[in-house]
Design an enzyme around this catalytic site. Structure first.
Site, PDB file in Angstrom:
ATOM      1  N   GLY A 272       7.505  -9.627  19.929  1.00  0.00           N
ATOM      2  CA  GLY A 272       8.815  -8.553  20.286  1.00  0.00           C
ATOM      3  C   GLY A 272       8.480  -7.204  20.153  1.00  0.00           C
ATOM      4  O   GLY A 272       8.726  -6.496  21.313  1.00  0.00           O
TER       5      GLY A 272
ATOM      6  N   ASP B  84      -3.762 -11.804  21.236  1.00  0.00           N
ATOM      7  CA  ASP B  84      -2.842 -12.542  20.527  1.00  0.00           C
ATOM      8  C   ASP B  84      -2.969 -13.952  20.715  1.00  0.00           C
ATOM      9  O   ASP B  84      -2.937 -14.538  21.788  1.00  0.00           O
ATOM     10  CB  ASP B  84      -1.500 -12.341  20.939  1.00  0.00           C
ATOM     11  CG  ASP B  84      -0.236 -13.034  20.019  1.00  0.00           C
ATOM     12  OD1 ASP B  84      -0.637 -14.155  19.612  1.00  0.00           O
ATOM     13  OD2 ASP B  84       0.646 -12.524  19.748  1.00  0.00           O
TER      14      ASP B  84
ATOM     15  N   ARG C 232       1.835  -4.391   8.513  1.00  0.00           N
ATOM     16  CA  ARG C 232       1.627  -4.517   7.166  1.00  0.00           C
ATOM     17  C   ARG C 232       0.294  -4.070   6.690  1.00  0.00           C
ATOM     18  O   ARG C 232      -0.619  -4.298   7.374  1.00  0.00           O
ATOM     19  CB  ARG C 232       1.485  -6.208   7.085  1.00  0.00           C
ATOM     20  CG  ARG C 232       2.872  -7.011   7.189  1.00  0.00           C
ATOM     21  CD  ARG C 232       3.993  -6.447   5.721  1.00  0.00           C
ATOM     22  NE  ARG C 232       5.463  -6.741   5.834  1.00  0.00           N
ATOM     23  CZ  ARG C 232       6.251  -6.178   6.519  1.00  0.00           C
ATOM     24  NH1 ARG C 232       6.113  -4.962   7.003  1.00  0.00           N
ATOM     25  NH2 ARG C 232       7.558  -6.587   6.461  1.00  0.00           N
TER      26      ARG C 232
ATOM     27  N   ASP D 174       1.854   3.587   8.295  1.00  0.00           N
ATOM     28  CA  ASP D 174       3.093   3.403   7.795  1.00  0.00           C
ATOM     29  C   ASP D 174       3.081   2.586   6.676  1.00  0.00           C
ATOM     30  O   ASP D 174       4.304   2.346   5.690  1.00  0.00           O
ATOM     31  CB  ASP D 174       4.170   3.119   8.942  1.00  0.00           C
ATOM     32  CG  ASP D 174       5.413   3.219   8.490  1.00  0.00           C
ATOM     33  OD1 ASP D 174       5.967   4.157   7.923  1.00  0.00           O
ATOM     34  OD2 ASP D 174       6.326   2.244   8.401  1.00  0.00           O
TER      35      ASP D 174
ATOM     36  N   GLU E  73       1.864  -0.471  -2.261  1.00  0.00           N
ATOM     37  CA  GLU E  73       2.949   0.513  -2.209  1.00  0.00           C
ATOM     38  C   GLU E  73       3.486   0.948  -3.073  1.00  0.00           C
ATOM     39  O   GLU E  73       4.164  -0.270  -4.009  1.00  0.00           O
ATOM     40  CB  GLU E  73       3.928   0.110  -0.797  1.00  0.00           C
ATOM     41  CG  GLU E  73       3.058   0.176   0.382  1.00  0.00           C
ATOM     42  CD  GLU E  73       4.030  -0.734   1.676  1.00  0.00           C
ATOM     43  OE1 GLU E  73       5.133  -0.688   1.332  1.00  0.00           O
ATOM     44  OE2 GLU E  73       3.336  -0.715   2.953  1.00  0.00           O
TER      45      GLU E  73
ATOM     46  N   HIS F 286       6.394   3.625   4.820  1.00  0.00           N
ATOM     47  CA  HIS F 286       7.181   2.330   5.438  1.00  0.00           C
ATOM     48  C   HIS F 286       8.356   2.571   5.925  1.00  0.00           C
ATOM     49  O   HIS F 286       9.386   1.838   5.700  1.00  0.00           O
ATOM     50  CB  HIS F 286       7.071   1.443   4.078  1.00  0.00           C
ATOM     51  CG  HIS F 286       7.082  -0.060   4.668  1.00  0.00           C
ATOM     52  ND1 HIS F 286       6.430  -1.111   3.966  1.00  0.00           N
ATOM     53  CD2 HIS F 286       7.686  -0.621   5.633  1.00  0.00           C
ATOM     54  CE1 HIS F 286       6.607  -2.373   4.390  1.00  0.00           C
ATOM     55  NE2 HIS F 286       7.414  -2.317   5.620  1.00  0.00           N
TER      56      HIS F 286
END
Length: 308
Positions: free
Chosen positions: A152, A172, A235, A259, A264, A283
């Site tokens: 999406g 994909d 991720r 990001d 983290e 993030h």
């Protein structure tokens, strides 16, 4: 004891909506306070988390009455789904609610890194005038955006990119070559080698699994087009951070935006410190005022529904 425990930040209106219907404990710092969290878990029926709360067997054992976990986001790598399933705990992600925020982040950082002029404020403020060096930026229109993962968020990113004049290609393995969404978004499906070879910008939209960990290692980064840009809002752990830093320092890549990170928050003195043409954000690609409202309300409503 509360029926619902919220361990990380959530939109205030959504918290108030829940609290008006069900006994709710909102503790946005509970993720870092295990001694305070443990007694709250003893009788709770629903847990609402973001990405930092680790819903593992150890936590589940402290919550024997848990029925549902609401995830304020879409990634589920902090939630042990098999362990939840074994205990009959329903896991509800906020699918789609933060897609626009992530897609806009990708387009924004791609434009910034291709142009190459927006990391020079300190120099200009100090009296330098690097106009010749910063006049060689590139336009987004006419470039090819490669999407590694075409769910999406990847699909919405493709639509925004096409609207700005980009070509879009995707990798994909779970999408068939004749999938209608490819025609709907004007996107060509490629294998990974093709994606690396054709893309001026590559954006990652895949989960972190054993198969995708370090998917973008030194070899794959080297196979990207010279002067390309790499963006990861999916991720941490999918990109080999050391290999990325080296490719930026060597000038093989024109820029990158991360990001998410393997660990983290980043430790002081990380390999990503003092790397040129690198944008680092904590993030937050999917977190805006608007998306937080959408995500929070969606999870509040679905958790309340699950509890009946």
């Amino acid at each position: 004891m509360p029926r619902i425990v919220i361990t990380e930040f959530m939109d205030t209106d959504a918290v108030e909506w829940l609290s008006s219907r069900l006994d709710t404990h909102y503790g946005p710092t509970l993720v870092d306070e295990p001694d305070k969290l443990a007694p709250l878990l003893a009788d709770c029926e629903a847990l609402i988390v973001r990405n930092r709360t680790q819903v593992r067997p150890e936590l589940l054992e402290q919550a024997p009455g848990l029925k549902v976990v609401g995830r304020l986001g879409v990634g589920l790598d902090n939630i042990d789904q098999p362990a939840c399933a074994e205990r009959g705990v329903q896991v509800i992600p906020a699918t789609g609610a933060n897609a626009l925020a992530v897609a806009e982040y990708v387009i924004c950082t791609a434009m910034m890194l291709l142009r190459g002029a927006y990391l020079s404020s300190d120099r200009v403020a100090a009296g330098e005038w690097p106009r010749p060096a910063l006049s060689r930026g590139r336009e987004l229109a006419g470039k090819t955006l490669g999407l590694a993962g075409f769910g999406g968020i990847g699909q919405l990113t493709a639509k925004l990119a096409r609207g700005l004049g980009m070509e879009t290609v995707a990798y994909d393995p779970y999408i068939e070559a004749d999938a209608p969404v490819l025609a709907q978004t004007g996107t060509r499906l490629l294998d990974m080698d093709g994606l690396l070879a054709e893309s001026d910008v590559i954006s990652l939209h895949i989960p972190l699994t054993d198969e995708t960990r370090n998917l973008f290692d030194a070899e794959r980064i080297a196979a990207m087009r010279g002067g390309a840009v790499l963006i990861n809002s999916a991720r941490g752990g999918i990109i080999d951070e050391f290999a990325l830093a080296r490719a930026l320092k060597d000038g093989h890549l024109a820029g990158a935006a991360l990001d998410v990170f393997d660990k983290e928050p980043l430790a002081a003195g990380s390999v990503l410190a003092d790397v040129p043409n690198l944008v680092l954000t904590p993030h937050i690609a999917g977190v805006t005022e608007e998306s937080n409202t959408r995500v929070s309300r969606l999870i509040a409503e679905r958790v309340a529904e699950a509890l009946g």
